[in-house]
Design an enzyme around this catalytic site. Structure first.
Site, PDB file in Angstrom:
ATOM      1  N   SER A  77      35.742  66.379 -37.230  1.00  0.00           N
ATOM      2  CA  SER A  77      35.555  66.391 -38.546  1.00  0.00           C
ATOM      3  C   SER A  77      34.908  67.495 -39.048  1.00  0.00           C
ATOM      4  O   SER A  77      33.722  67.861 -38.845  1.00  0.00           O
ATOM      5  CB  SER A  77      34.792  65.184 -39.063  1.00  0.00           C
ATOM      6  OG  SER A  77      34.277  65.197 -40.293  1.00  0.00           O
ATOM      7  N   HIS A 118      40.658  66.483 -38.055  1.00  0.00           N
ATOM      8  CA  HIS A 118      40.028  65.360 -38.835  1.00  0.00           C
ATOM      9  C   HIS A 118      39.438  65.893 -40.422  1.00  0.00           C
ATOM     10  O   HIS A 118      38.308  66.231 -40.351  1.00  0.00           O
ATOM     11  CB  HIS A 118      39.361  64.158 -38.252  1.00  0.00           C
ATOM     12  CG  HIS A 118      38.894  63.327 -39.020  1.00  0.00           C
ATOM     13  ND1 HIS A 118      39.530  61.971 -38.827  1.00  0.00           N
ATOM     14  CD2 HIS A 118      37.793  62.893 -40.078  1.00  0.00           C
ATOM     15  CE1 HIS A 118      38.901  60.982 -39.815  1.00  0.00           C
ATOM     16  NE2 HIS A 118      37.830  61.655 -40.400  1.00  0.00           N
ATOM     17  N   ASP A 131      38.457  65.332 -44.033  1.00  0.00           N
ATOM     18  CA  ASP A 131      37.876  64.111 -44.925  1.00  0.00           C
ATOM     19  C   ASP A 131      37.855  64.339 -46.305  1.00  0.00           C
ATOM     20  O   ASP A 131      37.551  65.439 -47.050  1.00  0.00           O
ATOM     21  CB  ASP A 131      36.466  64.050 -44.506  1.00  0.00           C
ATOM     22  CG  ASP A 131      36.069  63.460 -43.247  1.00  0.00           C
ATOM     23  OD1 ASP A 131      36.593  62.198 -43.051  1.00  0.00           O
ATOM     24  OD2 ASP A 131      35.397  64.007 -42.618  1.00  0.00           O
ATOM     25  N   MET A 183      37.395  63.057 -50.301  1.00  0.00           N
ATOM     26  CA  MET A 183      36.677  62.093 -50.746  1.00  0.00           C
ATOM     27  C   MET A 183      36.928  62.230 -52.364  1.00  0.00           C
ATOM     28  O   MET A 183      37.090  63.479 -52.743  1.00  0.00           O
ATOM     29  CB  MET A 183      35.276  62.281 -50.357  1.00  0.00           C
ATOM     30  CG  MET A 183      35.044  62.081 -49.044  1.00  0.00           C
ATOM     31  SD  MET A 183      33.498  62.203 -48.764  1.00  0.00           S
ATOM     32  CE  MET A 183      33.143  62.220 -46.876  1.00  0.00           C
ATOM     33  N   HIS A 241      41.808  61.805 -43.794  1.00  0.00           N
ATOM     34  CA  HIS A 241      41.074  60.704 -43.997  1.00  0.00           C
ATOM     35  C   HIS A 241      41.031  60.505 -45.563  1.00  0.00           C
ATOM     36  O   HIS A 241      39.905  61.077 -45.877  1.00  0.00           O
ATOM     37  CB  HIS A 241      39.905  60.709 -43.183  1.00  0.00           C
ATOM     38  CG  HIS A 241      39.110  59.520 -43.159  1.00  0.00           C
ATOM     39  ND1 HIS A 241      37.714  59.372 -42.773  1.00  0.00           N
ATOM     40  CD2 HIS A 241      39.265  58.182 -43.580  1.00  0.00           C
ATOM     41  CE1 HIS A 241      37.169  57.889 -43.112  1.00  0.00           C
ATOM     42  NE2 HIS A 241      38.096  57.471 -43.598  1.00  0.00           N
ATOM     43  N   MET A 280      39.612  59.025 -48.294  1.00  0.00           N
ATOM     44  CA  MET A 280      38.405  58.087 -48.909  1.00  0.00           C
ATOM     45  C   MET A 280      38.608  58.282 -50.343  1.00  0.00           C
ATOM     46  O   MET A 280      37.762  58.539 -51.021  1.00  0.00           O
ATOM     47  CB  MET A 280      37.265  58.579 -48.258  1.00  0.00           C
ATOM     48  CG  MET A 280      36.955  58.203 -46.894  1.00  0.00           C
ATOM     49  SD  MET A 280      35.670  59.190 -45.978  1.00  0.00           S
ATOM     50  CE  MET A 280      36.430  60.692 -45.786  1.00  0.00           C
ATOM     51  N   MET A 282      35.681  52.490 -38.989  1.00  0.00           N
ATOM     52  CA  MET A 282      34.374  53.389 -39.328  1.00  0.00           C
ATOM     53  C   MET A 282      33.346  52.886 -39.050  1.00  0.00           C
ATOM     54  O   MET A 282      32.910  51.468 -38.858  1.00  0.00           O
ATOM     55  CB  MET A 282      34.289  53.185 -41.095  1.00  0.00           C
ATOM     56  CG  MET A 282      35.336  53.907 -41.881  1.00  0.00           C
ATOM     57  SD  MET A 282      35.533  55.763 -41.248  1.00  0.00           S
ATOM     58  CE  MET A 282      34.180  56.382 -41.864  1.00  0.00           C
ATOM     59  N   GLY A 321      31.494  58.506 -46.478  1.00  0.00           N
ATOM     60  CA  GLY A 321      30.908  59.357 -47.788  1.00  0.00           C
ATOM     61  C   GLY A 321      30.264  60.538 -47.206  1.00  0.00           C
ATOM     62  O   GLY A 321      30.352  61.590 -48.101  1.00  0.00           O
ATOM     63  N   GLY A 333      26.706  62.904 -40.511  1.00  0.00           N
ATOM     64  CA  GLY A 333      25.474  63.187 -40.144  1.00  0.00           C
ATOM     65  C   GLY A 333      24.452  61.775 -39.953  1.00  0.00           C
ATOM     66  O   GLY A 333      23.515  61.782 -40.063  1.00  0.00           O
ATOM     67  N   ASP A 384      34.951  56.640 -36.287  1.00  0.00           N
ATOM     68  CA  ASP A 384      34.694  57.790 -37.128  1.00  0.00           C
ATOM     69  C   ASP A 384      33.214  57.338 -37.762  1.00  0.00           C
ATOM     70  O   ASP A 384      33.080  56.498 -38.367  1.00  0.00           O
ATOM     71  CB  ASP A 384      35.735  57.734 -38.130  1.00  0.00           C
ATOM     72  CG  ASP A 384      35.392  58.965 -39.182  1.00  0.00           C
ATOM     73  OD1 ASP A 384      34.547  59.973 -38.892  1.00  0.00           O
ATOM     74  OD2 ASP A 384      36.015  59.209 -40.214  1.00  0.00           O
ATOM     75  N   GLY A 391      29.049  59.248 -37.042  1.00  0.00           N
ATOM     76  CA  GLY A 391      27.772  59.223 -35.858  1.00  0.00           C
ATOM     77  C   GLY A 391      28.308  59.226 -34.510  1.00  0.00           C
ATOM     78  O   GLY A 391      27.532  59.011 -33.580  1.00  0.00           O
ATOM     79  N   SER A 445      29.134  66.081 -37.184  1.00  0.00           N
ATOM     80  CA  SER A 445      27.674  66.998 -36.704  1.00  0.00           C
ATOM     81  C   SER A 445      27.435  67.326 -35.346  1.00  0.00           C
ATOM     82  O   SER A 445      27.225  68.376 -34.837  1.00  0.00           O
ATOM     83  CB  SER A 445      26.507  66.062 -37.394  1.00  0.00           C
ATOM     84  OG  SER A 445      27.144  65.248 -38.149  1.00  0.00           O
TER      85      SER A 445
END
Ligand code: DX5
Ligand code: ZN
Length: 231
Positions: free
Chosen positions: A11, A36, A38, A40, A71, A73, A144, A149, A152, A178, A180, A201
């Protein structure tokens, strides 16, 4: 041969967004199986990233072959299907919580030549996703493991129960995790049956992203091999 393969999708949310094209290329050079991306909208989640014009620029920069998952969101996932397809997205993953008619949306995504993914937030029971897959199969189920949102955040291990249930019912489905995800928790994801590994991260902040990608892949592949032998 196992019914599903391990795929690692970095990501790029926590990368240097001013150099997005180069960051994507760097991930592909380091062994990423797909990217990936993201998206938003500041409404479905309390953060804003980018939309289809940026995906189009990324596609131009990386060329035709790398697989890009968007993805989504966003509150109205129906609205961006065509634009994302035209911008070069390959997998369109929407949130079940945001879809007005998820069955129809999956069909519309496929009509545009993309694979359809369906994601669920931590508070959404896996039974809702299983119900959808029963009436309309998707190509990817994305669980998830953080509240969507932000990158990290800490991995939510209780979500592995959802992955396990999905894998029990769908032995060949692409199941993603997805949030952490990194070397510290990858074994939980692999053992539960996940095969599409999104990691932000842990890869982007590492001095040796190639090693992180290889390590993640090795753990998942080992579990896949064991599972195949046990059958
Ligand atoms: C969270 C995003 C994730 C996230 C992954 O809303 O969907 O893709 O950025 O990044 P890490 O691995 O840092 O949680
Ligand atoms: Zn994501």
């Amino acid at each position: 041969m196992c019914a599903y393969q391990c795929k690692i999708g970095p990501s790029i949310l926590n990368s240097d967004l001013a150099r997005l094209g180069d960051e994507c290329k760097r991930m592909l050079e380091c062994g990423a199986d797909y990217l990936h991306l993201d998206v938003m909208d500041g409404h479905f989640v309390p953060n804003i990233t980018f939309g289809h014009p940026v995906v189009q620029c990324i596609r131009k920069s990386i060329g035709d072959s790398p697989v890009c998952e968007v993805h989504m969101m966003v509150s109205k996932p129906e609205q961006w299907v065509k634009a994302m397809a035209e911008s070069g997205a390959n997998i369109y993953t929407f949130h079940l919580e945001a879809a007005e008619n998820a069955e129809q949306l999956i069909k519309d995504i496929r009509m545009e030549g993309m694979k359809a993914g369906c994601a669920i937030k931590p508070a959404t029971p896996v039974s809702k996703l299983l119900d959808l897959l029963y009436t309309q199969m998707a190509d990817v189920a994305l669980v998830m493991t953080v509240e969507p949102g932000f990158g990290g955040q800490s991995f939510m291990r209780p979500m592995m129960e959802k992955v396990r249930e999905l894998r029990k019912v769908h032995p060949t489905l692409d199941i993603g995790v997805d949030g952490g995800v990194g070397p510290n928790c990858i074994h939980h994801c692999a053992e539960a049956g996940a095969n599409m590994i999104v990691s932000g991260s842990a890869i982007m902040r590492s001095n040796d992203p190639r090693k992180v990608i290889t390590d993640l892949r090795n753990v998942v592949q080992e579990v896949i091999q064991q599972t195949t032998l046990e059958r």
